[in-house]
Design an enzyme around this catalytic site. Structure first.
Site, PDB file in Angstrom:
ATOM      1  N   GLY A 122       0.821  -1.198   0.000  1.00  0.00           N
ATOM      2  CA  GLY A 122       0.000   0.000   0.000  1.00  0.00           C
ATOM      3  C   GLY A 122       0.854   1.246   0.000  1.00  0.00           C
ATOM      4  N   CYS A 123       0.413   2.262  -0.745  1.00  0.00           N
ATOM      5  CA  CYS A 123       1.186   3.502  -0.813  1.00  0.00           C
ATOM      6  C   CYS A 123       0.728   4.504   0.231  1.00  0.00           C
ATOM      7  CB  CYS A 123       1.066   4.120  -2.213  1.00  0.00           C
ATOM      8  SG  CYS A 123      -0.564   4.792  -2.586  1.00  0.00           S
ATOM      9  N   GLY A 124      -0.381   4.237   0.892  1.00  0.00           N
ATOM     10  CA  GLY A 124      -0.827   5.132   1.952  1.00  0.00           C
ATOM     11  C   GLY A 124      -1.571   6.352   1.467  1.00  0.00           C
TER      12      GLY A 124
END
Length: 277
Positions: A122-124
């Site tokens: 996940g890139c956030g």
């Protein structure tokens, strides 16, 4: 007894208001004397598709059926309201669960999309699983709508009427559908600007509003542009500014994006050909 005013009607501090709650507050000139005040409610809302939890959003606990419908459309989970067979809103641990029954075809598509995300880091960014999901492709919009900016002024004046909670808390965003003559067909409010827009998109699909434009009380982020375009909205007016990515996405998908909307003023970022004075 403290009195508040909503739509010209005096509202006693002991009156129930959906989506708001009372709390004792203090002011500098009366630090030892609590006074009642209104706070906008914010609760976790889980959207559950065919028994599988998909996302949890913080939202105002009202119009959640419209939120579920609008979110499902704006995220491409469904193509039309007919793809949803039923929506149930139920209390859950420390929040609310919205149970959505999808058609088997759409649920299969949702599961495939979730499987494609498994194992990715996940890139956030707003819960998106990978950077490629930012500004995902949206089919270019047609040029079927026109709007006179002079008609927008009435809608801007009336936008506050949508914010019944906001008028007493100062804590909500509004999203409204504006007919070509400037009439507000309807609107929604929420503590989250994206949720307010999803509620409006749900109402638009349910009421089958076609002609007109969306008006939001907030800034215009790329997500709001993308959600609007996914639902076929050709014109998006925002009271505040647009971000650079919002303008990029709007340009790419043929959406007319307008910011800093005030009576007598507007900044047109993309595709001005839909607009007239």
């Amino acid at each position: 007894m403290q009195v508040f005013q909503v739509e010209g009607v005096h509202l006693r501090a002991d009156t129930a208001l959906e989506g708001a709650t009372q709390h004792s507050v203090y002011h500098p000139d009366s630090l030892h004397q609590p006074q009642p005040d209104w706070l906008a409610e914010e609760v976790p809302v889980a959207l559950v598709y065919n028994g599988i939890s998909h996302v949890v959003m913080m939202a105002s606990p009202k119009e959640l059926e419209l939120f579920a419908l609008g979110f499902s459309l704006s995220e491409g989970i469904i193509q039309s309201p007919a793809d949803i067979y039923g929506i149930d809103v139920l209390p859950a641990c420390n929040g609310i669960e919205v149970q959505i029954e999808l058609s088997s075809r759409r649920f299969a598509g949702l599961k495939e999309r979730r499987r494609a995300m498994d194992g990715r880091t996940g890139c956030g960014v707003c819960g998106v699983e990978q950077l490629a999901e930012i500004g995902k492709p949206v089919s270019p919009l047609p040029f079927t709508q026109t709007f006179s900016l002079s008609k927008l002024e009435n809608a801007l004046v009336r936008l506050r009427d949508v914010q019944k909670i906001g008028q007493v808390t100062g804590c909500t965003h509004a999203a409204s559908w504006v007919a070509p003559d400037g009439t507000l067909c309807g609107g929604s409010e929420d503590v989250g600007r994206h949720v307010a827009l999803d509620k409006l998109l749900g109402a638009r699909a349910k009421q089958e509003w076609q002609q007109g434009a969306a008006l939001v009380s907030s800034r215009a982020s790329y997500e709001m542009v993308q959600k609007s375009a996914m639902c076929g909205v050709e014109i998006l007016f925002a009271v505040s500014a647009a971000t650079s990515l919002a303008v990029e996405v709007a340009q790419r998908c043929n959406l007319t994006l307008v910011g800093f909307c005030r009576p007598g003023h507007a900044t047109i970022y993309t595709h001005p050909q839909r607009l007239s004075e």
